[in-house]
Design a protein around this motif. Sequence first.
Motif, PDB file in Angstrom:
ATOM      1  N   PHE A  98     -13.164  -3.676  -2.041  1.00  0.00           N
ATOM      2  CA  PHE A  98     -13.866  -3.269  -0.493  1.00  0.00           C
ATOM      3  C   PHE A  98     -13.914  -1.987  -0.317  1.00  0.00           C
ATOM      4  CE2 PHE A  98     -14.088  -4.903   3.920  1.00  0.00           C
ATOM      5  CZ  PHE A  98     -15.442  -5.423   3.823  1.00  0.00           C
ATOM      6  N   LEU A  99     -12.855  -1.891   0.074  1.00  0.00           N
ATOM      7  CA  LEU A  99     -12.874  -0.499   0.909  1.00  0.00           C
ATOM      8  C   LEU A  99     -13.893   0.635  -0.013  1.00  0.00           C
ATOM      9  CD1 LEU A  99      -8.447  -0.175   1.814  1.00  0.00           C
ATOM     10  CD2 LEU A  99     -10.779  -0.736   3.372  1.00  0.00           C
ATOM     11  N   GLY A 100     -13.765   0.563  -0.796  1.00  0.00           N
ATOM     12  CA  GLY A 100     -15.452   1.799  -2.133  1.00  0.00           C
ATOM     13  C   GLY A 100     -16.224   1.281  -1.636  1.00  0.00           C
ATOM     14  N   GLY A 101     -16.561   0.101  -0.911  1.00  0.00           N
ATOM     15  CA  GLY A 101     -18.346  -0.314  -0.377  1.00  0.00           C
ATOM     16  C   GLY A 101     -18.952  -1.272  -1.892  1.00  0.00           C
ATOM     17  N   LYS A 102     -17.711  -1.638  -2.786  1.00  0.00           N
ATOM     18  CA  LYS A 102     -18.212  -2.092  -3.559  1.00  0.00           C
ATOM     19  C   LYS A 102     -18.063  -3.744  -3.474  1.00  0.00           C
ATOM     20  CE  LYS A 102     -16.919   0.825  -6.970  1.00  0.00           C
ATOM     21  NZ  LYS A 102     -16.096   1.425  -8.081  1.00  0.00           N
ATOM     22  N   THR A 103     -18.277  -4.345  -2.471  1.00  0.00           N
ATOM     23  CA  THR A 103     -18.114  -5.913  -1.989  1.00  0.00           C
ATOM     24  C   THR A 103     -18.626  -6.264  -0.431  1.00  0.00           C
ATOM     25  OG1 THR A 103     -16.705  -6.184  -3.714  1.00  0.00           O
ATOM     26  CG2 THR A 103     -16.955  -7.812  -2.122  1.00  0.00           C
ATOM     27  N   VAL A 104     -19.316  -7.154  -0.519  1.00  0.00           N
ATOM     28  CA  VAL A 104     -19.923  -7.645   0.847  1.00  0.00           C
ATOM     29  C   VAL A 104     -18.769  -8.388   2.320  1.00  0.00           C
ATOM     30  CG1 VAL A 104     -21.634  -8.470   2.905  1.00  0.00           C
ATOM     31  CG2 VAL A 104     -22.421  -7.788  -0.256  1.00  0.00           C
ATOM     32  N   PHE A 105     -18.137  -9.120   1.253  1.00  0.00           N
ATOM     33  CA  PHE A 105     -17.408  -9.916   1.462  1.00  0.00           C
ATOM     34  C   PHE A 105     -15.697  -9.710   0.794  1.00  0.00           C
ATOM     35  CE2 PHE A 105     -21.087 -12.107   2.640  1.00  0.00           C
ATOM     36  CZ  PHE A 105     -20.835 -12.167   3.633  1.00  0.00           C
ATOM     37  N   THR A 106     -14.265  -9.717   1.559  1.00  0.00           N
ATOM     38  CA  THR A 106     -13.398 -10.850   1.011  1.00  0.00           C
ATOM     39  C   THR A 106     -12.661 -10.770   1.878  1.00  0.00           C
ATOM     40  OG1 THR A 106     -11.534  -8.852  -0.866  1.00  0.00           O
ATOM     41  CG2 THR A 106     -12.487  -7.654   1.890  1.00  0.00           C
ATOM     42  N   VAL A 108      -4.162  -9.560   6.921  1.00  0.00           N
ATOM     43  CA  VAL A 108      -4.598  -8.102   8.462  1.00  0.00           C
ATOM     44  C   VAL A 108      -4.550  -7.056   7.554  1.00  0.00           C
ATOM     45  CG1 VAL A 108      -3.968  -8.166  10.556  1.00  0.00           C
ATOM     46  CG2 VAL A 108      -3.788 -10.267   9.857  1.00  0.00           C
ATOM     47  N   TYR A 109      -3.811  -6.280   7.179  1.00  0.00           N
ATOM     48  CA  TYR A 109      -3.359  -5.468   6.666  1.00  0.00           C
ATOM     49  C   TYR A 109      -4.789  -4.043   6.758  1.00  0.00           C
ATOM     50  CZ  TYR A 109      -2.900  -5.367   1.845  1.00  0.00           C
ATOM     51  OH  TYR A 109      -3.401  -5.762   0.701  1.00  0.00           O
ATOM     52  N   LEU A 110      -5.605  -4.888   5.941  1.00  0.00           N
ATOM     53  CA  LEU A 110      -6.601  -4.298   5.497  1.00  0.00           C
ATOM     54  C   LEU A 110      -7.628  -3.511   6.643  1.00  0.00           C
ATOM     55  CD1 LEU A 110      -9.673  -5.428   2.999  1.00  0.00           C
ATOM     56  CD2 LEU A 110      -9.898  -4.141   5.886  1.00  0.00           C
ATOM     57  N   TYR A 111      -7.169  -3.697   8.366  1.00  0.00           N
ATOM     58  CA  TYR A 111      -7.930  -3.144   8.886  1.00  0.00           C
ATOM     59  C   TYR A 111      -7.555  -1.777   8.927  1.00  0.00           C
ATOM     60  CZ  TYR A 111     -10.574  -3.046  12.893  1.00  0.00           C
ATOM     61  OH  TYR A 111     -11.618  -2.324  13.702  1.00  0.00           O
ATOM     62  N   GLY A 112      -6.658  -1.235   9.110  1.00  0.00           N
ATOM     63  CA  GLY A 112      -6.128  -0.489   9.185  1.00  0.00           C
ATOM     64  C   GLY A 112      -5.854   0.436   8.145  1.00  0.00           C
ATOM     65  N   LYS A 113      -6.712   0.352   7.189  1.00  0.00           N
ATOM     66  CA  LYS A 113      -7.296   1.222   5.937  1.00  0.00           C
ATOM     67  C   LYS A 113      -7.952   1.859   6.134  1.00  0.00           C
ATOM     68  CE  LYS A 113      -4.299  -0.035   2.979  1.00  0.00           C
ATOM     69  NZ  LYS A 113      -1.934   0.327   2.788  1.00  0.00           N
ATOM     70  N   LEU A 114      -9.045   1.307   7.542  1.00  0.00           N
ATOM     71  CA  LEU A 114     -10.380   1.285   7.326  1.00  0.00           C
ATOM     72  C   LEU A 114     -10.511   2.858   7.471  1.00  0.00           C
ATOM     73  CD1 LEU A 114     -11.602  -1.235   8.469  1.00  0.00           C
ATOM     74  CD2 LEU A 114     -12.296  -0.557   6.186  1.00  0.00           C
ATOM     75  N   ALA A 115      -9.390   3.471   8.635  1.00  0.00           N
ATOM     76  CA  ALA A 115      -9.552   4.835   9.118  1.00  0.00           C
ATOM     77  C   ALA A 115      -8.867   6.036   8.150  1.00  0.00           C
ATOM     78  CB  ALA A 115      -9.187   5.126  10.273  1.00  0.00           C
ATOM     79  N   ASP A 116      -8.466   5.648   6.772  1.00  0.00           N
ATOM     80  CA  ASP A 116      -7.898   6.603   6.225  1.00  0.00           C
ATOM     81  C   ASP A 116      -9.291   6.620   5.472  1.00  0.00           C
ATOM     82  OD1 ASP A 116      -6.820   7.974   4.522  1.00  0.00           O
ATOM     83  OD2 ASP A 116      -5.024   6.348   3.782  1.00  0.00           O
ATOM     84  N   GLY A 138      -0.172   1.586  -1.506  1.00  0.00           N
ATOM     85  CA  GLY A 138      -0.309   2.164  -2.024  1.00  0.00           C
ATOM     86  C   GLY A 138       0.781   2.687  -2.637  1.00  0.00           C
ATOM     87  N   LEU A 139       2.053   2.132  -2.357  1.00  0.00           N
ATOM     88  CA  LEU A 139       3.062   3.358  -2.787  1.00  0.00           C
ATOM     89  C   LEU A 139       3.920   2.294  -4.170  1.00  0.00           C
ATOM     90  CD1 LEU A 139       5.038   3.528   0.878  1.00  0.00           C
ATOM     91  CD2 LEU A 139       3.725   5.393  -0.552  1.00  0.00           C
ATOM     92  N   ALA A 140       4.355   3.002  -5.037  1.00  0.00           N
ATOM     93  CA  ALA A 140       4.839   2.609  -6.346  1.00  0.00           C
ATOM     94  C   ALA A 140       6.729   2.607  -5.638  1.00  0.00           C
ATOM     95  CB  ALA A 140       4.525   2.889  -7.698  1.00  0.00           C
ATOM     96  N   GLY A 141       7.558   2.181  -6.317  1.00  0.00           N
ATOM     97  CA  GLY A 141       8.560   2.270  -5.964  1.00  0.00           C
ATOM     98  C   GLY A 141       9.658   3.292  -6.271  1.00  0.00           C
ATOM     99  N   GLN A 195      -8.748   8.836   2.940  1.00  0.00           N
ATOM    100  CA  GLN A 195      -9.060   8.758   1.180  1.00  0.00           C
ATOM    101  C   GLN A 195      -8.667   7.978   0.158  1.00  0.00           C
ATOM    102  OE1 GLN A 195      -4.484  10.725   1.488  1.00  0.00           O
ATOM    103  NE2 GLN A 195      -5.762  12.686   1.772  1.00  0.00           N
ATOM    104  N   GLN A 196      -8.732   6.468   1.363  1.00  0.00           N
ATOM    105  CA  GLN A 196      -8.511   5.187   0.474  1.00  0.00           C
ATOM    106  C   GLN A 196      -9.572   4.887   0.822  1.00  0.00           C
ATOM    107  OE1 GLN A 196      -4.709   2.742   0.926  1.00  0.00           O
ATOM    108  NE2 GLN A 196      -4.730   3.996   2.193  1.00  0.00           N
ATOM    109  N   SER A 197     -10.734   4.524   2.110  1.00  0.00           N
ATOM    110  CA  SER A 197     -12.001   4.232   2.261  1.00  0.00           C
ATOM    111  C   SER A 197     -13.326   4.863   2.777  1.00  0.00           C
ATOM    112  CB  SER A 197     -11.008   2.944   3.873  1.00  0.00           C
ATOM    113  OG  SER A 197     -12.925   1.818   4.222  1.00  0.00           O
ATOM    114  N   VAL A 198     -14.285   4.662   2.182  1.00  0.00           N
ATOM    115  CA  VAL A 198     -15.681   5.248   2.128  1.00  0.00           C
ATOM    116  C   VAL A 198     -16.354   4.143   3.262  1.00  0.00           C
ATOM    117  CG1 VAL A 198     -15.925   6.016   0.386  1.00  0.00           C
ATOM    118  CG2 VAL A 198     -16.729   3.566   0.281  1.00  0.00           C
TER     119      VAL A 198
END
Length: 430
Positions: A263-271, A275-283, A11-14, A285-288
């Motif tokens: 996916f993190l917004g709860g709008k998709t069943v499968f994606t 691997v890095y997606l899993y680390g986003k689940l606890a955030d 989620g970082l731009a340059g 601010q990014q994941s519902v």
Amino acid sequence: MLEITRRRLLGLAGAGATAIAAPGLLTGCGSSKESTQVVFGATPDIAKAIEKSIARFNDSKVTAKPVKVRLMPADSSQFLDQMRTQFQAGSADVDVFGGDISWSAQFAPNGWLADLSERFSTDLRAQHLKAAVDANVVEGKVYGVPWYWDAGLLYYRKDLLEKAGYTAPPATWDELREMALKISRDTKTPFGFNFQGANYEGGTVNGIEYIRSAGGDVLADGKVTIGSPEAVQGLTTERTMVTSGAAPAGVANYKEDECLGAFLGGKTVFTRQWVYLYGKLADKQQSVLGPDQVGVAELPVARAGLNPVNVGGGWNCMVNANSRNQDDAWKLVQYLTAAEQQKELAAGYAFLPTRPALYDDKDILKAMPVITLAKQAIQHTTVPPLTAYYSDMSLAMAKTFNASLRGAVSPAGAAEQLQTALEQIVAKSK
């Protein structure tokens, strides 16, 4: 080759990365002061992840010259083009850089990379995944050191599958399509499935996955085989995801960011994601979603009996052959790829290690439970065709795969077009 930006986006731009990095660690894209510093080229996401480790390296005074991290394009294709331009100009502006797994085969034949064969000894190579090391070998010489690895995985809403009466994730693409349609309808989830289908490197990777999961391939023993019935079947499966309604038509424009957000917004069943997606689940601010709502599986195959396959690979540390800081550059490579730094990347940022010994590290397993599956998926991780002409091949595949996904050309027509186009690319390169 895999982000990055078919891969990990933090989620970082340059500009954002520059703003939050520790003072003095980042430099812009102007000329480097090679007499006073060692310049490391990195994408914004990895620049953020190595911020503390670079500070430690500089504090240790291992090298007389401090390391400065230069932000490179987040998109791996743009990064590749920028490095190629610098190499062609004979520039020593960047001493060391993080490069995709396909870059050694593209850069080394032109004399652009430093030969690390003597520095990266046989004993040192044995500490890394063999596939990761082999990808850096060109004509018997080693031109890169494995830094972190990646694998394409299937993430799914475990809670929604259970609610719909399913006890296991899909094993075949037909099962995925059926489950995605049913669950999205029954649970009123907007989308059943998404993946990276845009006209870029990530689209190439996904297209190759569909082809290989059907038993086909792009190249075999140096010969183009993408016109095979198996390849057609793979591209047909990809297109059917859209025509069936399992995936939205907009998936033809999706890169990692769009897939991640949906996916993190709860709008998709499968994606299909890295691997890095899993680390986003606890955030939050990014994941519902929470980690307990999400399951992880290997990607499906075309039919029962075929082995699971994903196209991943990883990134390596490479040294510019024109660098005037060869010894210091090697010290930096050793440091960044050492077990301590790889552990930090895995535990803190969900970057898979290239060192098998770390897959049993208790700290990594605690911070990254998905590692238990990733360990298995790595055994089925394949890499894109490792050839000097991969860049041209990837551009052709990305464009044609995307056209097939959009319905502008049939899967059979796409395979036929690519058979001819890739044969011409190979012929011109000889």
